[in-house]
Write an enzyme that holds these catalytic residues in place. Structure first.
Site, short mmCIF file in Angstrom:
data_model
loop_
_atom_site.label_atom_id
_atom_site.label_comp_id
_atom_site.label_asym_id
_atom_site.label_seq_id
_atom_site.Cartn_x
_atom_site.Cartn_y
_atom_site.Cartn_z
N ASP A 277 0.84 -1.19 0.00
CA ASP A 277 0.00 0.00 0.00
C ASP A 277 0.88 1.25 0.00
O ASP A 277 1.97 1.23 -0.58
CB ASP A 277 -0.93 -0.04 1.22
CG ASP A 277 -2.29 0.59 0.95
OD1 ASP A 277 -2.32 1.80 0.68
OD2 ASP A 277 -3.30 -0.12 1.01
N HIS B 23 -3.78 5.85 3.64
CA HIS B 23 -4.47 4.69 3.06
C HIS B 23 -3.87 3.38 3.56
O HIS B 23 -4.59 2.47 3.99
CB HIS B 23 -4.37 4.77 1.53
CG HIS B 23 -5.21 3.78 0.78
ND1 HIS B 23 -4.75 2.52 0.45
CD2 HIS B 23 -6.45 3.87 0.28
CE1 HIS B 23 -5.70 1.88 -0.22
NE2 HIS B 23 -6.74 2.67 -0.34
N SER C 86 -11.21 -0.54 -1.21
CA SER C 86 -9.94 -0.62 -0.48
C SER C 86 -10.17 -0.92 0.99
O SER C 86 -9.33 -1.54 1.64
CB SER C 86 -9.18 0.70 -0.60
OG SER C 86 -8.54 0.83 -1.84
#
Length: 807
Positions: free
Chosen positions: A170, A251, A572
């Site tokens: 990520d 994220h 996600s």
């Protein structure tokens, strides 16, 4: 959904009033004495009190639609006037009000002394005065929504991911985050990560960014690598980025904490407590791989991250990364071999929904478990309202505002609120109405902030879009297109007199699961004989970790700086829920293959899922096999940990699939595929041994083959129950098999189209293998017919193509 939620809130409010009324000894015709009031008005630890009025709330007289009528507006004004009157009679300023309630309850909250609260309680208009309390739920509710927390459930049975390593490919990780803290209870796994290619714990490049503090990895966060060689060479690193494994975006921190964050970590956003959060596999270890820069990630770097993760010995990979569907790439093949190495991989299906064939890459591939996004039964809801009599509810996790001037961003230079496009002389001190689209949602609130605005009402471009909580730069609420258009019309009518206030978000229960509008849908755009997504999981307004320095980003999840938590949405966010479940399965069954784990997740899923309209039942192109369902008794028959049978698949089977879908991956397709066929491996994609069945171009009759393997602890007889899609017949042969533990049996399903009108139309059904008195393993079916003539032409073209390749 709204009606059910509203009735639940109203019911709770009425129950509260019924309990409180006798507490102070008041009746319709009497007011309690001062001594009784002092005895019954409990002192607040925070100096904040809630005042409940005797008059009914508006919902006692109006339905939801009626709350914005002129009659309701007049009554709302009268109620607010009564609130002010109560305060004035007690000698308190009306500005001491903090929150005001008129719809589902009638009252207000205010800061005051205990003696002042007693005076307020003496008003004949007041039913009760209560101290404000600080409430803490036991966990952010995706683990409880998935029923991992109950008696006999996964966590209580010891399945917490203990000693399993989850690799997160990520945007990096924020290593100091409490979700990854080593409290001394994790034993040393004896891991010594190789550093010949990339530093194993890559933090502390303060030459590039002074905020990149040193950090020593530990027995929770085992390692963190930056794998951006291509990206750094071609693009470099901006000054706000970290040229290390540190996450400047948030994220990666969010996905890692969702999958494997520590249990019961207190979450706070903008100074407001938001409960405590837990990863799905709270005892799993984490290795982070930073394969994304601020503009994305190159295939070369991502494939290197996959390769390194396999080398590092991770058991599970979460890959909340994707792109448009296309040819099989290096990263796709890296995942194929990672699967062959026993690594369980979950990936996001894409955020291109709700249109058909919007599944992205690598989600379309069968050796990955692709996860769609649906909601869960908790969100954070706020509202935008006006003293002129309207209120619209939506998603919000920020604080609120007082009533302020309201302007339309279109009148300030740009209805989309692009950064730098708003005129500060218009927006200064105002709440700004912004239209969703073009740029990231949080960039719109940043534009309002930069132009001196005090709040934002963000409205959708269509009512089909989800309403999302983000860490906005100013107090904000995200509402529907219908609500936004109504507010836009109000501003046009009221002009300079238009006012509004933001009412900050609070925890709200909602109906679930409902598919997110953004979640990508099937049919599979590359391999029509493979149903995608495989399953759905919570991916809407998921509360988890954040980076406190998400500056310089235009990604939808970047928000205001300084926050360690965020509530964001996307496939996600759904994928790491399945990665966490894989960690639990790896702990329970270390000898299972990735295909077996995927099969267990699919065949035990439930189908009580609705499409984004909240009314239409979801189909396999929305939800795959269904919503993940790990909440049964962990060791009970038919649970995700004890599914009875599985569909296992190996490298050779996937190579046979590639012969059909992407033969170009082979140096010599004809020779390689002939070799596989001679070895008994089917090169028809519809025969791939998955826990789902699809045929994209069924001409007349087609037979597919599957093999089931017993993972039960005792011999059992399984019987097939098939629900043929409308317009087809289906015959399972054999329809009954008896399997001893670890024994396998193959069967065929023959489909025949009986309705010629089905050409190019998908229909759905299911196949269930059921053991007597025990578990059931369900597989979705999707069929689409073609005419015999079309099928013959396609077959001739395929033969010509193969002949050309051979020559």
């Amino acid at each position: 959904m709204r009606t059910k939620r509203l009735m639940a809130i109203l019911g709770a409010s009425l129950l509260m009033l019924g309990i409180l009324a006798p507490a102070v000894g008041a009746t319709e015709d009497s007011t309690p004495g001062a001594d009784a009031l002092e005895a019954h008005v409990e002192e607040s630890a925070y100096g904040s009190y809630i005042v409940v009025m005797r008059q009914d709330p508006l919902l006692a007289a109006f339905d939801r639609a009626g709350l914005i009528t002129a009659a309701a507006a007049a009554e709302r004004t009268q109620m607010r006037n009564s609130h002010d009157r109560v305060l004035r009679e007690a000698g308190l300023p009306t500005g001491s009000k903090v929150n005001e309630y008129t719809n589902a309850a009638n009252g207000f909250s205010a800061f005051m002394s205990h003696q002042d609260a007693i005076l307020v309680a003496g008003s004949d208009e007041v039913l009760a005065v209560m101290p404000d309390h600080l409430h803490q739920p036991t966990t952010d509710n995706t683990p409880s929504f998935l029923e991992l927390t109950g008696r006999g459930a996964a966590w209580a049975s010891g399945y917490t991911g203990e000693n399993v390593i989850v690799g997160i490919i990520d945007s990096g990780i924020w290593p100091e985050h409490p979700s990854f803290a080593d409290d001394g209870s994790y034993r040393d796994l004896g891991i010594a990560l190789d550093e010949s290619m990339y530093p194993a714990c890559d933090f502390g490049n303060q030459v590039h960014n002074p905020n990149d503090a040193e950090f020593a990895c530990n027995d929770k966060l085992v390692g963190a690598r930056q794998i951006l060689s291509t990206y750094r060479t071609l693009i470099g690193a901006e000054s706000y980025e970290y040229d290390s494994a540190r996450d400047e975006d948030g994220h990666g921190t969010h996905t890692a904490s969702t999958a494997a964050g520590n249990a019961e970590v207190a979450a706070e956003i903008f100074g407001l407590p938001r409960g405590v959060v837990s990863g799905v596999a709270p005892r799993a270890r984490v290795i982070a791989y930073k394969g994304l820069g601020s503009l994305g990630g190159f295939t070369s770097d991502l494939a290197a991250a996959i390769d390194q993760a396999v080398l590092d010995g991770v058991d599970v990979i979460n890959y909340s990364i994707g792109g448009g569907p296309g040819p099989v790439g290096l990263d796709d093949l890296a995942f194929l071999f990672a699967a062959d190495a026993g690594v369980f991989v979950a990936t996001s299906s894409g955020n291109g929904g709700p249109g058909p064939s919007s599944i992205g890459a690598p989600a379309w591939l069968p050796w990955l478990t692709s996860v769609g996004a649906s909601n869960h039964d908790r969100t954070f809801e706020g509202s935008a309202s006006s003293s002129d009599g309207w209120e619209f509810f939506g998603a919000s996790i920020t604080a609120g505002t007082g009533e302020l001037r309201l302007i339309d961003a279109a009148e300030a230079g740009d209805e989309l609120c692009n950064i730098g496009a708003l005129d500060p002389t218009v927006t200064e001190g105002a709440i700004v109405l912004c239209l969703r689209g073009s740029i990231a949602r949080v960039d719109k609130s940043r534009a309002v902030y930069a132009a001196g605005g005090a709040g934002m009402i963000l409205y959708n471009a269509s009512d089909a879009q989800a309403e999302i909580t983000d860490n906005h730069w100013v107090p904000s609420v995200h509402i529907s297109n219908t609500g936004g258009r109504a507010i836009k019309d109000y501003i046009a009518l009221a002009g300079d007199l238009a006012t509004a206030q933001i009412n900050g978000g609070e925890v709200t229960e909602i109906d679930a699961p409902v598919m997110a509008s953004f979640s990508s849908r099937g049919p599979n755009p590359v391999a029509g004989d493979i149903i995608k997504p495989d399953v759905t999981a919570p991916g809407v307004n998921v509360l988890a970790g954040a980076s406190p320095t998400p500056e310089g980003f235009s990604l939808p999840h970047g928000g205001a700086p300084g926050q360690l938590f965020q509530s964001i949405s996307g496939t996600s966010m759904a994928s790491p829920h399945v990665a966490g479940l894989f960690a639990l399965l790896k702990q329970a069954h270390p000898d299972w293959t990735p295909a077996m784990a995927k099969s267990a997740v699919m065949t035990t899923a439930h189908q009580h899922v609705l499409e984004e309209d909240g009314a239409t039942p979801a189909d396999p192109f929305d939800m795959g096999a269904g919503h993940v369902d790990p909440g049964r008794r962990a060791n009970g028959r038919g649970s995700i940990f004890n599914p009875g049978i599985v569909y296992d698949t190996g490298l050779e089977d996937y190579l046979g699939f590639l012969c059909d879908v992407a033969p170009e991956v082979f140096v010599d397709p004809a020779t390689s595929c002939a070799f596989l066929e001679d070895a008994g491996i089917s090169t028809d994609a519809s025969d791939l041994n998955l826990a789902s069945i699809a045929v994209a171009e069924l001409s007349g009759t087609q037979t597919v083959t599957r093999t089931i393997t017993s993972v039960a602890q005792r011999t059992a007889t399984w019987r097939a129950e098939v629900e043929a899609p409308q317009g087809y017949t289906a015959q399972v042969t054999p329809s009954e098999v008896t399997l001893a533990p670890r024994e396998s049996a193959s069967f065929t399903v023959t489909f025949t189209a009986t309705d010629a009108a089905l050409v190019d139309v998908w229909r759905f059904g299911s196949l269930i293998w059921r053991a007597e008195g025990g578990p059931a393993a369900r597989s979705p079916i999707a069929l689409s017919a073609v005419s015999v003539a079309e099928a013959g032409a396609a077959e001739d073209a395929a033969v010509a193509d193969v002949t050309h390749e051979v020559q």
